[in-house]
Design a protein around this motif. Structure first.
Motif, PDB file in Angstrom:
ATOM      1  N   ASP A 182       0.833  -1.205   0.000  1.00 10.92           N
ATOM      2  CA  ASP A 182       0.000   0.000   0.000  1.00 10.92           C
ATOM      3  C   ASP A 182       0.868   1.257   0.000  1.00 10.92           C
ATOM      4  N   ARG A 188       2.282   1.620  -3.569  1.00  7.45           N
ATOM      5  CA  ARG A 188       1.225   2.075  -4.479  1.00  7.45           C
ATOM      6  C   ARG A 188       0.942   3.559  -4.264  1.00  7.45           C
ATOM      7  N   LEU A 221       1.446   6.424  -7.112  1.00  6.62           N
ATOM      8  CA  LEU A 221       0.285   7.135  -7.638  1.00  6.62           C
ATOM      9  C   LEU A 221       0.278   8.602  -7.253  1.00  6.62           C
ATOM     10  N   GLY A 269       1.505  -6.639  -8.364  1.00  5.14           N
ATOM     11  CA  GLY A 269       0.278  -5.875  -8.624  1.00  5.14           C
ATOM     12  C   GLY A 269       0.467  -4.384  -8.436  1.00  5.14           C
ATOM     13  N   ALA A 270       1.213  -3.982  -7.418  1.00  5.83           N
ATOM     14  CA  ALA A 270       1.466  -2.552  -7.183  1.00  5.83           C
ATOM     15  C   ALA A 270       2.279  -1.961  -8.332  1.00  5.83           C
ATOM     16  N   THR A 325      -0.054  -1.559 -11.301  1.00  8.14           N
ATOM     17  CA  THR A 325      -0.903  -0.387 -11.099  1.00  8.14           C
ATOM     18  C   THR A 325      -0.131   0.888 -11.432  1.00  8.14           C
ATOM     19  N   GLY A 326       1.100   0.998 -10.935  1.00 10.86           N
ATOM     20  CA  GLY A 326       1.921   2.162 -11.254  1.00 10.86           C
ATOM     21  C   GLY A 326       2.158   2.303 -12.747  1.00 10.86           C
ATOM     22  N   ASN A 336       0.272   1.170 -15.210  1.00  9.95           N
ATOM     23  CA  ASN A 336      -0.972   1.562 -15.890  1.00  9.95           C
ATOM     24  C   ASN A 336      -1.306   3.032 -15.684  1.00  9.95           C
ATOM     25  N   VAL A 337      -1.144   3.523 -14.468  1.00 14.29           N
ATOM     26  CA  VAL A 337      -1.424   4.942 -14.208  1.00 14.29           C
ATOM     27  C   VAL A 337      -0.405   5.818 -14.939  1.00 14.29           C
TER      28      VAL A 337
END
Length: 116
Positions: free
Chosen positions: A30, A33, A37, A64-65, A68-69, A71-72
């Motif tokens: 968390d 992430r 972000l 996964g983190a 996510t980074g 993709n953003v």
């Protein structure tokens, strides 16, 4: 559960570097992430480099983190780069089929990256 420390700095060329040390697992992802972000949204760098030199362990939540980074970063027009993944981290990305997405070579045998 492990511990991780993340620091963020700007290089002379304007790229943002997020240095990650320790383990990336349920207890720490968390924070990673959020670091990725918030930096992407607030600073909108041209390039974000996630330095994994000192990451000793990463599970699927860590992967996964990073996804996510990534993709953003794509959504904000930022180039997302993983730098110096350890053999363990590189193997995790290969096994999940994500090494190529992150621009990493298919193998981790390069002498500058791997020391037995």
């Amino acid at each position: 559960m492990g511990e991780a420390v993340m620091t963020t700095r700007r290089q002379a060329d304007g790229a943002i570097v997020v240095d990650v040390r320790g383990t990336l697992d349920a207890a720490t992802v968390d924070a990673l992430r959020e670091a990725l972000l918030s930096t992407l949204h607030a600073q909108r760098p041209v390039t974000m480099i996630v330095d994994l030199t000192f990451v000793t362990f990463m599970d699927s939540m860590g992967v996964g983190a990073l996804v996510t980074g990534y993709n953003v970063a794509r959504e904000t027009g930022t180039r997302f780069v993983l730098r110096n993944p350890s053999e363990f981290v590189h193997r995790q990305l290969r096994v999940t089929g994500l090494a190529e997405m992150f621009g990493l070579p298919a193998s981790h045998d390069s002498p500058q990256h791997y020391t037995p």
